[in-house]
Motif scaffolding. Structure first.
Motif, short mmCIF file in Angstrom:
data_model
loop_
_atom_site.label_atom_id
_atom_site.label_comp_id
_atom_site.label_asym_id
_atom_site.label_seq_id
_atom_site.Cartn_x
_atom_site.Cartn_y
_atom_site.Cartn_z
N PRO A 547 -0.84 -5.71 -2.32
CA PRO A 547 -0.80 -4.44 -1.58
C PRO A 547 -0.35 -4.58 -0.13
O PRO A 547 0.21 -3.66 0.45
CB PRO A 547 -2.25 -3.95 -1.65
N GLY A 548 -0.58 -5.73 0.48
CA GLY A 548 -0.27 -5.89 1.89
C GLY A 548 1.16 -6.28 2.21
O GLY A 548 1.52 -6.44 3.38
N HIS A 549 2.00 -6.45 1.18
CA HIS A 549 3.38 -6.85 1.45
C HIS A 549 4.11 -5.76 2.24
O HIS A 549 3.93 -4.57 2.01
CB HIS A 549 4.11 -7.14 0.14
N GLU A 550 4.99 -6.20 3.16
CA GLU A 550 5.70 -5.25 4.03
C GLU A 550 6.54 -4.24 3.25
O GLU A 550 6.80 -3.14 3.73
CB GLU A 550 6.62 -6.00 5.00
N ILE A 551 6.96 -4.61 2.04
CA ILE A 551 7.87 -3.73 1.30
C ILE A 551 7.20 -2.41 0.95
O ILE A 551 7.86 -1.37 0.83
CB ILE A 551 8.39 -4.43 0.01
N TRP A 552 5.86 -2.40 0.82
CA TRP A 552 5.17 -1.18 0.42
C TRP A 552 4.99 -0.21 1.58
O TRP A 552 4.50 0.90 1.39
CB TRP A 552 3.83 -1.51 -0.23
N GLU A 553 5.42 -0.62 2.78
CA GLU A 553 5.51 0.33 3.88
C GLU A 553 6.79 1.16 3.75
O GLU A 553 6.92 2.22 4.38
CB GLU A 553 5.52 -0.40 5.22
N ILE A 555 8.61 1.32 0.36
CA ILE A 555 8.83 1.72 -1.04
C ILE A 555 7.57 2.32 -1.64
O ILE A 555 6.46 1.83 -1.42
CB ILE A 555 9.28 0.50 -1.87
N ASP A 556 7.77 3.37 -2.43
CA ASP A 556 6.68 4.00 -3.18
C ASP A 556 6.47 3.22 -4.49
O ASP A 556 7.39 3.14 -5.32
CB ASP A 556 7.06 5.45 -3.49
N ARG A 557 5.28 2.67 -4.67
CA ARG A 557 5.06 1.78 -5.81
C ARG A 557 5.24 2.48 -7.17
O ARG A 557 5.87 1.90 -8.06
CB ARG A 557 3.67 1.15 -5.73
#
Length: 601
Positions: A547-553, A555-557
């Protein structure tokens, strides 16, 4: 470095000149005599920086296709730095290494049109000099101006198709020759298509005439039938006998992506990863090639000419349109699966009806959208009579349009998170869009087709790869004079009675094997792109699934998961997966780049 102390001018340049009358040391002299227009007079791949001490101004410029990269940082009142690689700027202590989220928006949105090349990079405060432009930097501010003004004067007097083909042959042959001068071991991509075959055949023809070592040609074998062009490659080998090498893409896609991130200072850019290019470069280094010629995107410069059909519609020349459509569908081995997936099994009559409805139907719908139904039906009836179309064909076309619209109304164009979508609108940055204004209205080929972010970034990426592996990538189709021929050639010449690529087919017919001259097909890499995307996901999903990976800031999971499901769904036709392969690959590329950036920081 080049200097003129009397004029207080100094220059540094990364340049390869393609005209005998010019040398790499002429930048200062030419600039002194002709100012900014001197950049337009040079046929070369170049990145140059000139310091004008009299005006206390730094002037930076790039060649018109951006083959040579040039980046800069400007902090007004403090300092300005420039380099041909971003990593050199990142090493400066005053440069803050921060990802540019506005660039993510462009990078991760499925393009529906050519995207102009922007001065923005993936780093805030680091910018790229635009191709075909010069940049003026003072202590207070900076200004970007286009210098490229194509010289079409030598093309204006041409009359028939043979005249255009002869000029193309002359200019293209010189472009290939100029890129091989001073090279001891020349390599060339050879896929078997018109572009790569043109480069390889002309190169070998010239090398043999000059008594020099044969060209080393490189073909990439993916192991898939859908990408197999070996029949055409063998035709080139049989006629010209180059030293040929078949290589396989680097097997570890993840390792290739990380290598590109390291060399290129930004995320990978393509659906088909550059393990393609890495495999050729690794082999070329083993052989000792100091130059690799490529036909990359030659069809943006020397076009198919199928926009001729649009021109006929605009003129209302229905008789000629009918004849042109008939010429197109009657070509042997023409397989227009984008018109009908059952194309090869259709009768000649059905092919004609489907194709002309494909060409004309969309135009009718777009022009009469919003008009009363009675007027639309009247127009459709008129087209039915004009082109001798059957009622069944028209009904089939209308039903297909409706079903396609229903099937495609939920296509995914991006996967941004709600928070990312709420970010402020990006600031307007200089782009290559303005270069279109440099052309006369008579020029049939839009510059946006040639100079766009995909083309330029590919050029930059290959420049970085080649520099690392010890050879220079070179693009004969992107030669300034070849580009001008392509821009000024009428669409009817390129259309070539339905074959397309008329300049190549006629101009190089004595050099290319007959099978290449007559070729109407292209390899389809969608299947390989799909397999690459799957392999990359399987190799990386654990790395950025937290959850803490920068990509999820960004991209919508849930949307990301939907894209993954489509890419891996074997029931969905492979041709419908292109945008999803693209989206999944780029999201992963960006996540890997962000991870390496964090580790580097």
């Amino acid at each position: 470095m080049e200097a003129d102390t009397d004029a207080a001018l100094y220059a540094v340049a990364d340049v390869t000149v393609f005209e005998p009358s010019s040398t790499e040391s002429h930048f200062v002299g030419n600039y002194t005599l002709n100012g900014f227009s001197s950049f337009n007079q040079l046929n070369a791949d170049f990145a140059v920086a000139l310091w004008d001490a009299r005006r206390q101004t730094l002037v930076c410029a790039r060649d018109l296709l951006g083959v040579k990269p040039l980046y800069y940082v400007h902090r007004p009142g403090s300092f300005c730095a420039f380099a041909t690689e971003i990593k050199a700027l990142l090493a400066i202590g005053e440069v803050v290494v921060k990802p540019n989220q506005h660039k993510f928006r462009e990078y991760l949105t499925w393009p529906k049109a050519y995207v102009p090349y922007s001065s923005e990079t993936f780093y805030e405060t680091i910018y790229s000099v635009l191709p075909g432009h010069y940049l003026q930097v003072s202590s207070r501010d900076s200004q970007v101006t286009a210098y490229w003004k194509p010289d079409l004067s030598r093309i204006n007097g041409l009359i028939d198709a043979d005249d255009y083909a002869a000029l193309f042959r002359e200019e293209f042959t010189e472009a290939v020759n100029a890129r091989m001068l001073g090279k001891s071991q020349v390599g060339a991509h050879l896929s078997g298509g018109l572009d790569s075959s043109s480069v390889s055949c002309v190169a070998q023809h010239l090398l043999m005439a000059q008594g020099r070592p044969s060209v080393h040609t490189f073909n990439i074998d993916t192991g898939l039938a859908s990408t197999d062009e070996s029949v055409y490659v063998q035709e080139v080998i049989r006629q010209w006998n180059p030293v040929h090498h078949t290589v396989q893409p680097e097997p570890d896609v993840l390792a290739s992506i990380l290598e590109i991130n390291r060399l290129f200072d930004r995320p990978e850019h393509f659906i088909i990863p550059s393990s393609f290019h890495l495999s050729v470069s690794i082999k070329a280094r083993q052989i000792g090639c100091d130059c690799i010629l490529t036909g990359h995107d030659g069809d943006s410069v020397i076009t198919t000419g199928f926009d001729y059909l649009d021109q006929l519609i605009d003129r209302g020349d229905w008789d000629e349109l009918q004849r042109a459509c008939q010429q197109t569908v009657s070509q042997p081995n023409r397989n227009l699966t984008y018109v009908s997936d059952k194309w090869l099994s259709l009768s000649d009559r059905a092919k004609y009806e489907k194709y002309i409805l494909y060409i004309v139907g969309a135009e009718v719908v777009s022009r009469f959208k919003g008009e009363p139904l009675t007027r639309f039906l009247h127009t459709l009836s008129s087209q039915k009579q004009r082109f001798n179309l059957s009622t069944t064909a028209i009904l089939t076309y209308c039903i297909k349009r409706i079903s396609d619209k229903i099937a495609h109304r939920v296509l995914i164009d991006s996967a941004f998170s709600p928070a990312f979508r709420q970010l402020s609108t990006p600031l307007l940055q200089p782009t290559t869009q303005g270069l279109n204004a440099c052309l006369s209205p008579e020029s049939p080929v839009p510059v946006s087709q040639i100079i766009n972010t995909t083309n330029v970034i590919c050029n930059e990426q290959l420049d970085h790869i080649g520099a690392y592996y010890g050879h220079q990538y070179s693009f004969p189709f992107f030669d300034k004079r070849v580009v001008e021929v392509g821009l000024a050639t009428p669409a009817w010449v390129s259309f070539d009675e339905g074959r397309g690529r008329g300049l190549i087919r006629h101009g190089l017919q004595t050099v290319l094997p007959p099978a290449i001259v007559d070729r109407l097909t292209k390899a389809n890499f969608v299947e390989y792109g799909n397999l690459s995307a799957q392999q990359l996901y399987q190799a990386t999903h654990e790395q950025f699934a937290l959850p803490g990976h920068e990509i999820w800031e960004v991209i919508d999971r849930p949307v990301f998961n939907e894209i993954v499901a489509i890419v891996f769904n074997s029931r969905i036709p492979i041709q419908q997966k292109t945008r999803y392969n693209w989206l999944l690959s780029r999201i992963i590329y960006l996540s890997l780049w962000l991870s390496t950036l964090s580790k580097g920081s």
